[in-house]
Scaffold this motif. Structure first.
Motif, PDB file in Angstrom:
ATOM      1  N   UNK A   1     -18.770   7.600  14.486  1.00  0.00           N
ATOM      2  CA  UNK A   1     -17.522   8.220  14.894  1.00  0.00           C
ATOM      3  C   UNK A   1     -17.811   9.453  15.755  1.00  0.00           C
ATOM      4  N   UNK A   2     -16.966   9.699  16.744  1.00  0.00           N
ATOM      5  CA  UNK A   2     -17.085  10.875  17.604  1.00  0.00           C
ATOM      6  C   UNK A   2     -15.887  11.782  17.350  1.00  0.00           C
ATOM      7  N   UNK A   3     -16.147  13.002  16.907  1.00  0.00           N
ATOM      8  CA  UNK A   3     -15.079  13.970  16.659  1.00  0.00           C
ATOM      9  C   UNK A   3     -14.987  14.915  17.854  1.00  0.00           C
ATOM     10  N   UNK A   4     -13.776  15.369  18.190  1.00  0.00           N
ATOM     11  CA  UNK A   4     -13.634  16.282  19.336  1.00  0.00           C
ATOM     12  C   UNK A   4     -14.183  17.662  19.026  1.00  0.00           C
ATOM     13  N   UNK A   5     -14.977  18.205  19.938  1.00  0.00           N
ATOM     14  CA  UNK A   5     -15.548  19.551  19.799  1.00  0.00           C
ATOM     15  C   UNK A   5     -15.000  20.398  20.936  1.00  0.00           C
ATOM     16  N   UNK A   6     -14.365  21.496  20.591  1.00  0.00           N
ATOM     17  CA  UNK A   6     -13.750  22.346  21.621  1.00  0.00           C
ATOM     18  C   UNK A   6     -14.766  23.277  22.275  1.00  0.00           C
ATOM     19  N   UNK A   7     -15.770  23.720  21.517  1.00  0.00           N
ATOM     20  CA  UNK A   7     -16.780  24.623  22.083  1.00  0.00           C
ATOM     21  C   UNK A   7     -18.049  24.516  21.256  1.00  0.00           C
TER      22      UNK A   7
ATOM     23  N   UNK B   1     -15.151  18.986   5.104  1.00  0.00           N
ATOM     24  CA  UNK B   1     -14.696  19.797   6.240  1.00  0.00           C
ATOM     25  C   UNK B   1     -14.240  18.918   7.397  1.00  0.00           C
ATOM     26  N   UNK B   2     -13.327  19.450   8.195  1.00  0.00           N
ATOM     27  CA  UNK B   2     -13.000  18.831   9.476  1.00  0.00           C
ATOM     28  C   UNK B   2     -14.202  19.048  10.392  1.00  0.00           C
ATOM     29  N   UNK B   3     -14.941  17.990  10.667  1.00  0.00           N
ATOM     30  CA  UNK B   3     -16.216  18.131  11.359  1.00  0.00           C
ATOM     31  C   UNK B   3     -16.043  18.678  12.769  1.00  0.00           C
ATOM     32  N   UNK B   4     -14.968  18.290  13.461  1.00  0.00           N
ATOM     33  CA  UNK B   4     -14.741  18.796  14.801  1.00  0.00           C
ATOM     34  C   UNK B   4     -14.540  20.300  14.813  1.00  0.00           C
ATOM     35  N   UNK B   5     -13.737  20.807  13.875  1.00  0.00           N
ATOM     36  CA  UNK B   5     -13.511  22.251  13.796  1.00  0.00           C
ATOM     37  C   UNK B   5     -14.769  22.978  13.330  1.00  0.00           C
ATOM     38  N   UNK B   6     -15.488  22.380  12.393  1.00  0.00           N
ATOM     39  CA  UNK B   6     -16.700  23.025  11.881  1.00  0.00           C
ATOM     40  C   UNK B   6     -17.759  23.177  12.970  1.00  0.00           C
ATOM     41  N   UNK B   7     -17.906  22.157  13.820  1.00  0.00           N
ATOM     42  CA  UNK B   7     -18.902  22.226  14.894  1.00  0.00           C
ATOM     43  C   UNK B   7     -18.471  23.175  16.014  1.00  0.00           C
ATOM     44  N   UNK B   8     -17.223  23.560  16.021  1.00  0.00           N
ATOM     45  CA  UNK B   8     -16.731  24.475  17.051  1.00  0.00           C
ATOM     46  C   UNK B   8     -16.743  25.925  16.594  1.00  0.00           C
ATOM     47  N   UNK B   9     -17.088  26.170  15.321  1.00  0.00           N
ATOM     48  CA  UNK B   9     -17.088  27.527  14.771  1.00  0.00           C
ATOM     49  C   UNK B   9     -18.477  27.887  14.295  1.00  0.00           C
ATOM     50  N   UNK B  10     -18.939  29.082  14.695  1.00  0.00           N
ATOM     51  CA  UNK B  10     -20.289  29.507  14.353  1.00  0.00           C
ATOM     52  C   UNK B  10     -20.255  30.908  13.761  1.00  0.00           C
ATOM     53  N   UNK B  11     -21.219  31.121  12.846  1.00  0.00           N
ATOM     54  CA  UNK B  11     -21.324  32.448  12.231  1.00  0.00           C
ATOM     55  C   UNK B  11     -21.930  33.458  13.209  1.00  0.00           C
ATOM     56  N   UNK B  12     -22.649  32.962  14.204  1.00  0.00           N
ATOM     57  CA  UNK B  12     -23.205  33.831  15.242  1.00  0.00           C
ATOM     58  C   UNK B  12     -22.840  33.233  16.581  1.00  0.00           C
ATOM     59  N   UNK B  13     -22.072  33.910  17.370  1.00  0.00           N
ATOM     60  CA  UNK B  13     -21.583  33.375  18.642  1.00  0.00           C
ATOM     61  C   UNK B  13     -22.383  33.917  19.819  1.00  0.00           C
ATOM     62  N   UNK B  14     -23.618  34.213  19.584  1.00  0.00           N
ATOM     63  CA  UNK B  14     -24.470  34.719  20.678  1.00  0.00           C
ATOM     64  C   UNK B  14     -24.791  33.581  21.620  1.00  0.00           C
ATOM     65  N   UNK B  15     -24.442  33.701  22.856  1.00  0.00           N
ATOM     66  CA  UNK B  15     -24.734  32.682  23.857  1.00  0.00           C
ATOM     67  C   UNK B  15     -25.558  33.320  24.973  1.00  0.00           C
ATOM     68  N   UNK B  16     -26.748  32.779  25.156  1.00  0.00           N
ATOM     69  CA  UNK B  16     -27.678  33.357  26.122  1.00  0.00           C
ATOM     70  C   UNK B  16     -27.611  32.567  27.420  1.00  0.00           C
ATOM     71  N   UNK B  17     -26.521  32.667  28.110  1.00  0.00           N
ATOM     72  CA  UNK B  17     -26.406  31.967  29.372  1.00  0.00           C
ATOM     73  C   UNK B  17     -26.826  32.895  30.503  1.00  0.00           C
ATOM     74  N   UNK B  18     -27.797  32.435  31.278  1.00  0.00           N
ATOM     75  CA  UNK B  18     -28.284  33.263  32.396  1.00  0.00           C
ATOM     76  C   UNK B  18     -27.532  32.889  33.650  1.00  0.00           C
TER      77      UNK B  18
END
Length: 426
Positions: free
Chosen positions: A159-165, A409-426
């Motif tokens: 199954x594929x669950x929707x991931x927002x981010x 858990x709602x897997x789609x929502x869980x995969x879209x939420x993180x305890x650390x939102x550090x994103x190292x985009x250069x």
């Protein structure tokens, strides 16, 4: 059925011995009657099924867990006589497969069709058949059957669950430093020209050079400078957990009443892990990222990173067959494969393990300048006895993105939420 057989058999014996012993007319007539019933019943079951034919077809041989799968059954009566009834038995190994029917009154040369709908709850490969026709006479004395072998296989993908981010994999953006490694597909970064080899796509042919050299020449390309995403799936049997699924019966009752149920993943860590890997693959392919898969289930699996739709299909089909039968722990898998990954790539670790050795795997990735993200399945919520709090705290101290998933858990929502939102985009 047994009572009618016993009754006819006793009547036949009674009339047979009575006719020869007494020569009474009543026994002779009873003998004729029972003989006629037995002979007519035998002919009934043989002739009614002899030229029945079956055609099973569907629009697709691939579908996802949680979907409703439609299959078309067409039964043709090619006999020049009426078929009173026939039982259709679908003997597919697809769990809860539909398709078995009792068809009544099929006229000569008539085609009878229906659609069987099956709720897909288990990934894997399943045969669409065999199918058996069973015919019985009205007195249930005889039965005849005709079997049709399975002609196709259904592959049930995860199954594929929707991931927002999701934490954006760090790496060079297009236009940055070119990665001097040949790409299998076409990228904006041309690297040179070489002679045509069997299997090269025609669209890669450089026609001007081919015309000048009087032989086919094809273009070569370097990989896009965006970093690849590698998904590490922990399929080691020793760390997997599961609970009994108590919602299956209620959901199935609702489905049988005509209401499409909301699918819930089985309370098993391997099912949550596989669904997470499939959903992340779909998410990154949609974001035009190159995705690769590394796992150790029944065997070691390494799928090189690529960014095409075909790559998504390849990974999903591989995930459809993965079982929790691996012997290699995640930290060992990471240690073995990390040296093969390009620096700057991202690694997504999906595991239910609470062992501190997971930190060793993270350390190996960091030392090789790879960027780890951890998807941690809560072992306690799946029936485990050990807590993952200590491991979570250690990962948070490293300031790494961490996704905590509990059973239910709602897997789609869980995969879209993180305890650390550090994103190292250069």
């Amino acid at each position: 059925m047994k009572r009618s057989r016993t009754l006819i058999f006793l009547l036949f014996l009674l009339s047979f011995f009575g006719a020869f012993a007494t020569n009474a007319i009543i026994y002779i007539r009873l003998l004729y009657l029972t003989s006629f019933l037995i002979g007519a019943s035998w002919l009934w079951v043989k002739l009614s099924i002899i030229k029945l034919d079956l055609n099973r077809h569907t629009r697709s041989l691939r579908d996802n867990v949680g979907d409703i799968y439609d299959e078309h059954f067409e039964i043709s009566n090619n006999n020049p006589w009426y078929c009173p009834w026939v039982e259709v038995h679908n003997e597919s190994n697809l769990p809860s497969s539909a398709g078995s029917r009792l068809l009544i009154g099929i006229k000569k040369k008539e085609k009878r069709s229906y659609i069987a709908r099956t709720w897909l709850r288990q990934r894997g490969s399943f045969s669409l058949g065999p199918t058996t026709f069973i015919s019985r006479d009205p007195l249930a004395l005889f039965q005849s059957q005709k079997s049709f072998p399975a002609k196709s296989q259904l592959v049930v993908l995860p199954m594929i669950v929707p991931i927002s981010s999701f934490p954006n994999p760090p790496g060079l953006l297009p236009g940055g430093k070119v990665v001097r490694q040949k790409a299998l597909g076409i990228t904006p970064h041309a690297a040179g020209i070489r002679e045509y080899a069997p299997g090269d796509a025609l669209r890669r042919i450089h026609w001007q050079t081919s015309a000048r050299r009087q032989k086919l020449m094809v273009k070569e390309f370097d990989q896009d400078p965006q970093s690849s995403v590698w998904i590490f799936l922990d399929a080691q049997s020793a760390v997997q957990l599961s609970k009994q699924d108590s919602t299956l019966e209620d959901d199935w009752d609702n489905w049988m009443l005509g209401n499409k149920p909301k699918f819930s993943l089985p309370p098993s860590t391997i099912e949550y892990a596989v669904t997470s890997a499939a959903s992340l693959t779909h998410y990154f392919i949609k974001e035009r990222r190159a995705v690769g898969l590394i796992a150790s289930g029944q065997s070691n699996i390494v799928i090189p990173a690529d960014r095409s739709i075909r790559q998504e299909e390849k990974i999903l089909e591989t995930l459809a067959y993965i079982q929790s039968k691996g012997k290699m722990p995640l930290e060992e898998l990471v240690t073995v494969q990390a040296g093969q990954l390009m620096q700057g790539s991202s690694a997504v670790l999906i595991t239910p393990s609470v062992r501190p050795e997971i930190l060793q795997a993270i350390d190996v990735l960091l030392r090789r300048k790879l960027h780890p993200t951890v998807v941690l399945l809560d072992a306690e919520s799946f029936g485990g006895t050990e807590s993952s709090i200590a491991l979570e705290d250690s990962i948070k101290k490293l300031n790494l993105p961490l996704c905590h998933i509990r059973c239910g858990d709602d897997l789609g929502k869980a995969l879209s939420n993180f305890s650390s939102q550090k994103e190292n985009t250069i």
